[in-house]
Design a protein around this motif. Structure first.
Motif, PDB file in Angstrom:
ATOM      1  N   GLY A   1       6.097 -10.848  -0.678  1.00 44.64           N
ATOM      2  CA  GLY A   1       5.846 -10.907   0.757  1.00 44.64           C
ATOM      3  C   GLY A   1       6.529  -9.840   1.572  1.00 44.64           C
ATOM      4  O   GLY A   1       6.430  -9.838   2.803  1.00 44.64           O
ATOM      5  N   THR A   2       7.240  -8.907   0.925  1.00 45.02           N
ATOM      6  CA  THR A   2       7.950  -7.868   1.673  1.00 45.02           C
ATOM      7  C   THR A   2       7.104  -6.620   1.912  1.00 45.02           C
ATOM      8  O   THR A   2       7.591  -5.642   2.475  1.00 45.02           O
ATOM      9  N   GLY A   3       5.859  -6.635   1.475  1.00 48.23           N
ATOM     10  CA  GLY A   3       4.955  -5.525   1.752  1.00 48.23           C
ATOM     11  C   GLY A   3       5.096  -4.343   0.819  1.00 48.23           C
ATOM     12  O   GLY A   3       4.579  -3.256   1.100  1.00 48.23           O
ATOM     13  N   LYS A   4       5.772  -4.544  -0.314  1.00 46.26           N
ATOM     14  CA  LYS A   4       6.010  -3.428  -1.251  1.00 46.26           C
ATOM     15  C   LYS A   4       4.711  -2.758  -1.676  1.00 46.26           C
ATOM     16  O   LYS A   4       4.563  -1.537  -1.574  1.00 46.26           O
ATOM     17  N   THR A   5       3.766  -3.560  -2.154  1.00 48.21           N
ATOM     18  CA  THR A   5       2.520  -3.016  -2.679  1.00 48.21           C
ATOM     19  C   THR A   5       1.614  -2.533  -1.553  1.00 48.21           C
ATOM     20  O   THR A   5       1.076  -1.418  -1.604  1.00 48.21           O
ATOM     21  N   PHE A   6       1.455  -3.340  -0.530  1.00 49.38           N
ATOM     22  CA  PHE A   6       0.522  -2.997   0.543  1.00 49.38           C
ATOM     23  C   PHE A   6       0.926  -1.705   1.243  1.00 49.38           C
ATOM     24  O   PHE A   6       0.081  -0.842   1.510  1.00 49.38           O
ATOM     25  N   LEU A   7       2.212  -1.535   1.534  1.00 46.32           N
ATOM     26  CA  LEU A   7       2.662  -0.314   2.201  1.00 46.32           C
ATOM     27  C   LEU A   7       2.514   0.900   1.290  1.00 46.32           C
ATOM     28  O   LEU A   7       2.181   1.995   1.754  1.00 46.32           O
TER      29      LEU A   7
ATOM     30  N   PRO B   1      -8.317  -9.575 -13.165  1.00 51.27           N
ATOM     31  CA  PRO B   1      -7.455 -10.519 -12.440  1.00 51.27           C
ATOM     32  C   PRO B   1      -6.046  -9.986 -12.191  1.00 51.27           C
ATOM     33  O   PRO B   1      -5.436 -10.285 -11.162  1.00 51.27           O
ATOM     34  N   TYR B   2      -5.531  -9.163 -13.102  1.00 51.60           N
ATOM     35  CA  TYR B   2      -4.198  -8.614 -12.932  1.00 51.60           C
ATOM     36  C   TYR B   2      -4.165  -7.512 -11.882  1.00 51.60           C
ATOM     37  O   TYR B   2      -3.127  -7.236 -11.282  1.00 51.60           O
ATOM     38  N   LEU B   3      -5.301  -6.871 -11.681  1.00 52.05           N
ATOM     39  CA  LEU B   3      -5.388  -5.755 -10.749  1.00 52.05           C
ATOM     40  C   LEU B   3      -5.877  -6.180  -9.371  1.00 52.05           C
ATOM     41  O   LEU B   3      -5.926  -5.371  -8.451  1.00 52.05           O
ATOM     42  N   ARG B   4      -6.235  -7.456  -9.224  1.00 53.86           N
ATOM     43  CA  ARG B   4      -6.823  -7.950  -7.979  1.00 53.86           C
ATOM     44  C   ARG B   4      -5.994  -7.636  -6.734  1.00 53.86           C
ATOM     45  O   ARG B   4      -6.563  -7.207  -5.710  1.00 53.86           O
ATOM     46  N   PRO B   5      -4.649  -7.795  -6.737  1.00 53.91           N
ATOM     47  CA  PRO B   5      -3.891  -7.464  -5.522  1.00 53.91           C
ATOM     48  C   PRO B   5      -4.038  -6.004  -5.112  1.00 53.91           C
ATOM     49  O   PRO B   5      -4.003  -5.680  -3.924  1.00 53.91           O
ATOM     50  N   LEU B   6      -4.210  -5.125  -6.085  1.00 55.70           N
ATOM     51  CA  LEU B   6      -4.399  -3.715  -5.767  1.00 55.70           C
ATOM     52  C   LEU B   6      -5.779  -3.476  -5.159  1.00 55.70           C
ATOM     53  O   LEU B   6      -5.924  -2.730  -4.183  1.00 55.70           O
ATOM     54  N   TYR B   7      -6.812  -4.117  -5.737  1.00 47.81           N
ATOM     55  CA  TYR B   7      -8.151  -4.041  -5.148  1.00 47.81           C
ATOM     56  C   TYR B   7      -8.128  -4.565  -3.713  1.00 47.81           C
ATOM     57  O   TYR B   7      -8.687  -3.941  -2.798  1.00 47.81           O
ATOM     58  N   ASP B   8      -7.492  -5.713  -3.510  1.00 49.19           N
ATOM     59  CA  ASP B   8      -7.484  -6.339  -2.190  1.00 49.19           C
ATOM     60  C   ASP B   8      -6.863  -5.427  -1.136  1.00 49.19           C
ATOM     61  O   ASP B   8      -7.364  -5.318  -0.009  1.00 49.19           O
TER      62      ASP B   8
ATOM     63  N   PHE C   1      -1.457  10.393  -6.216  1.00 46.62           N
ATOM     64  CA  PHE C   1      -0.531   9.390  -5.678  1.00 46.62           C
ATOM     65  C   PHE C   1      -0.652   8.190  -6.604  1.00 46.62           C
ATOM     66  O   PHE C   1      -1.699   7.556  -6.681  1.00 46.62           O
ATOM     67  N   ILE C   2       0.425   7.905  -7.338  1.00 38.68           N
ATOM     68  CA  ILE C   2       0.381   6.900  -8.396  1.00 38.68           C
ATOM     69  C   ILE C   2       1.259   5.717  -8.015  1.00 38.68           C
ATOM     70  O   ILE C   2       2.421   5.901  -7.632  1.00 38.68           O
ATOM     71  N   ILE C   3       0.712   4.519  -8.121  1.00 34.71           N
ATOM     72  CA  ILE C   3       1.472   3.306  -7.824  1.00 34.71           C
ATOM     73  C   ILE C   3       1.518   2.435  -9.074  1.00 34.71           C
ATOM     74  O   ILE C   3       0.474   2.092  -9.635  1.00 34.71           O
ATOM     75  N   LEU C   4       2.730   2.122  -9.508  1.00 34.79           N
ATOM     76  CA  LEU C   4       2.928   1.150 -10.583  1.00 34.79           C
ATOM     77  C   LEU C   4       3.427  -0.131  -9.947  1.00 34.79           C
ATOM     78  O   LEU C   4       4.542  -0.187  -9.419  1.00 34.79           O
ATOM     79  N   ASP C   5       2.593  -1.155  -9.984  1.00 37.19           N
ATOM     80  CA  ASP C   5       2.904  -2.439  -9.353  1.00 37.19           C
ATOM     81  C   ASP C   5       3.407  -3.429 -10.408  1.00 37.19           C
ATOM     82  O   ASP C   5       3.115  -3.286 -11.597  1.00 37.19           O
ATOM     83  N   GLU C   6       4.163  -4.427  -9.965  1.00 37.70           N
ATOM     84  CA  GLU C   6       4.709  -5.457 -10.870  1.00 37.70           C
ATOM     85  C   GLU C   6       5.509  -4.813 -12.014  1.00 37.70           C
ATOM     86  O   GLU C   6       5.425  -5.226 -13.171  1.00 37.70           O
ATOM     87  N   ALA C   7       6.322  -3.816 -11.656  1.00 38.14           N
ATOM     88  CA  ALA C   7       7.027  -3.036 -12.673  1.00 38.14           C
ATOM     89  C   ALA C   7       8.093  -3.836 -13.407  1.00 38.14           C
ATOM     90  O   ALA C   7       8.550  -3.411 -14.473  1.00 38.14           O
ATOM     91  N   GLN C   8       8.474  -4.990 -12.868  1.00 35.88           N
ATOM     92  CA  GLN C   8       9.446  -5.829 -13.595  1.00 35.88           C
ATOM     93  C   GLN C   8       8.888  -6.305 -14.934  1.00 35.88           C
ATOM     94  O   GLN C   8       9.638  -6.693 -15.826  1.00 35.88           O
ATOM     95  N   ASN C   9       7.557  -6.253 -15.080  1.00 43.99           N
ATOM     96  CA  ASN C   9       6.916  -6.709 -16.318  1.00 43.99           C
ATOM     97  C   ASN C   9       6.600  -5.565 -17.285  1.00 43.99           C
ATOM     98  O   ASN C   9       5.837  -5.751 -18.236  1.00 43.99           O
ATOM     99  N   THR C  10       7.189  -4.399 -17.033  1.00 44.51           N
ATOM    100  CA  THR C  10       7.105  -3.319 -18.021  1.00 44.51           C
ATOM    101  C   THR C  10       8.274  -3.460 -18.989  1.00 44.51           C
ATOM    102  O   THR C  10       9.348  -3.951 -18.628  1.00 44.51           O
ATOM    103  N   THR C  11       8.087  -2.995 -20.196  1.00 41.93           N
ATOM    104  CA  THR C  11       9.197  -2.854 -21.139  1.00 41.93           C
ATOM    105  C   THR C  11       9.871  -1.507 -20.851  1.00 41.93           C
ATOM    106  O   THR C  11       9.284  -0.644 -20.176  1.00 41.93           O
ATOM    107  N   PRO C  12      11.092  -1.285 -21.343  1.00 43.27           N
ATOM    108  CA  PRO C  12      11.732   0.033 -21.157  1.00 43.27           C
ATOM    109  C   PRO C  12      10.867   1.171 -21.687  1.00 43.27           C
ATOM    110  O   PRO C  12      10.811   2.247 -21.080  1.00 43.27           O
ATOM    111  N   GLU C  13      10.171   0.925 -22.804  1.00 46.83           N
ATOM    112  CA  GLU C  13       9.319   1.972 -23.382  1.00 46.83           C
ATOM    113  C   GLU C  13       8.137   2.279 -22.471  1.00 46.83           C
ATOM    114  O   GLU C  13       7.765   3.447 -22.283  1.00 46.83           O
ATOM    115  N   GLN C  14       7.534   1.246 -21.891  1.00 47.19           N
ATOM    116  CA  GLN C  14       6.414   1.456 -20.977  1.00 47.19           C
ATOM    117  C   GLN C  14       6.861   2.190 -19.714  1.00 47.19           C
ATOM    118  O   GLN C  14       6.147   3.063 -19.211  1.00 47.19           O
TER     119      GLN C  14
END
Length: 322
Positions: free
Chosen positions: A139-145, A188-195, A232-245
């Motif tokens: 809810g802090t607007g990270k992705t939308f901004l 479904p995982y990409l839906r917030p980005l589409y929205d 311009f590249i956005i990686l969203d939900e980055a907490q769910n990446t592994t260190p290798e990713q």
């Protein structure tokens, strides 16, 4: 009464008063309850009475609301509550130029602005640095901004492509159990980005740009082996990446590109034996000056006001039970 005072704010714009005062004086009631003051409109001015310190706080908030309204913006409860919080915490300097910076316009003509000091810091970091990490709760607007900044850069021809990606990590369902082909499974995982892009660009313009290859929305796995120039590249939900990713993603960034990585380290959906790449990268890259780390908090939440209370309650619970 000792300490009792009255302050008058000159204000004759009756047409604007509903926006400042709120429907049925909703905004005024919030201020009266927050500061234990009395606020009335009388004789071309707003009269505030109560204890001197509280009157000063209410006056500060009202002056900021008048400024917001004067720029043509609709005042929301979130604006009022945020300014009350700033006043109560002695952080009035955070309201300097509040709601004055237009990031971009949506296809419907709505202005997109940073709505908190933390969001303003985040947006400025994206402007100044090529790689920025936006870390904070829902809810802090990270992705939308970040998407708004990407759309602005694309419209201004600062980049030739927008690339949005997320790790396809599920909280419950497995990809294999979802119906359809691979695209159907990952959508479904990409839906917030589409929205976010739908709201900013409009559905038709978004799909036209996708067809032309100017916008790409894909799972993180699709980034492997590529070099992403002039993007311009956005990686969203980055907490769910592994260190290798995370390392793989950061080393894809090419000439003329900008990257924003967003995540919430309190919402990790990785299996228990997997480390979060976002947690790792905070430690690994923290000393590189040209990489920005912006930490948003519950004060930057711009969803329903209850979301702030929910986040605080969870933080308190986790602190007491760890």
């Amino acid at each position: 009464m000792e300490g009792h005072t009255e302050k008058i704010i000159d204000y004759e714009n009756l047409d604007d008063a509903i926006n400042v005062f709120g429907n049925c004086d909703e905004n005024v009631k919030i201020l009266e309850n927050a500061f234990n003051v009395k606020i009335v409109y009388r004789g071309g001015g707003i009269r505030i009475s109560g204890e001197e310190e509280q009157v000063d706080k209410a006056s500060f908030v009202l002056n900021r609301l008048i400024g917001i309204s004067g720029k043509g913006d609709i005042i929301t409860r979130q604006n009022v509550n945020y300014l009350v919080d700033i006043a109560n915490n002695g952080c009035q300097e955070e309201a300097e130029d509040y709601m004055s910076d237009v990031i971009c316009m949506t296809w419907r003509g709505r202005k997109i602005k940073a709505k908190t000091y933390g969001q303003k810091v985040y947006v400025n970091a994206i402007r100044k640095k090529d790689i920025v990490f936006g870390i904070g709760p829902a809810g802090t607007g990270k992705t939308f901004l970040a998407v708004a900044m990407a759309a602005s850069a694309f419209r201004n021809k600062e980049v030739s492509r927008i690339i949005l990606t997320r790790p396809a990590v599920e909280a419950g369902e497995k990809l294999g159990f979802l119906p359809g082909d691979l695209q159907n499974k990952v959508d479904p995982y990409l839906r917030p980005l589409y929205d976010a892009l739908y709201e900013i660009m409009g559905v038709e313009a978004f799909h036209k740009n996708v067809e032309k290859g100017f916008i790409e929305v894909a799972p993180l796995a699709y980034m492997r082996g590529r070099t992403l120039d002039d993007s311009f590249i956005i990686l969203d939900e980055a907490q769910n990446t592994t260190p290798e990713q995370m390392k793989m993603f950061l080393t894809r960034i090419g000439i003329g590109s900008k990257a924003v990585i967003t995540g919430d380290i309190t919402q990790i959906d990785l299996p228990g034996d997997k480390k979060s790449g976002l947690k790792d990268v905070i430690r690994i890259l923290k000393d590189i000056d040209d990489i920005g780390f912006v930490y948003l908090t519950e004060r930057d939440v711009v969803r329903h006001e209850l979301v702030q209370q929910i986040i605080k309650a969870y933080e308190k619970y986790e602190k007491n039970n760890n």
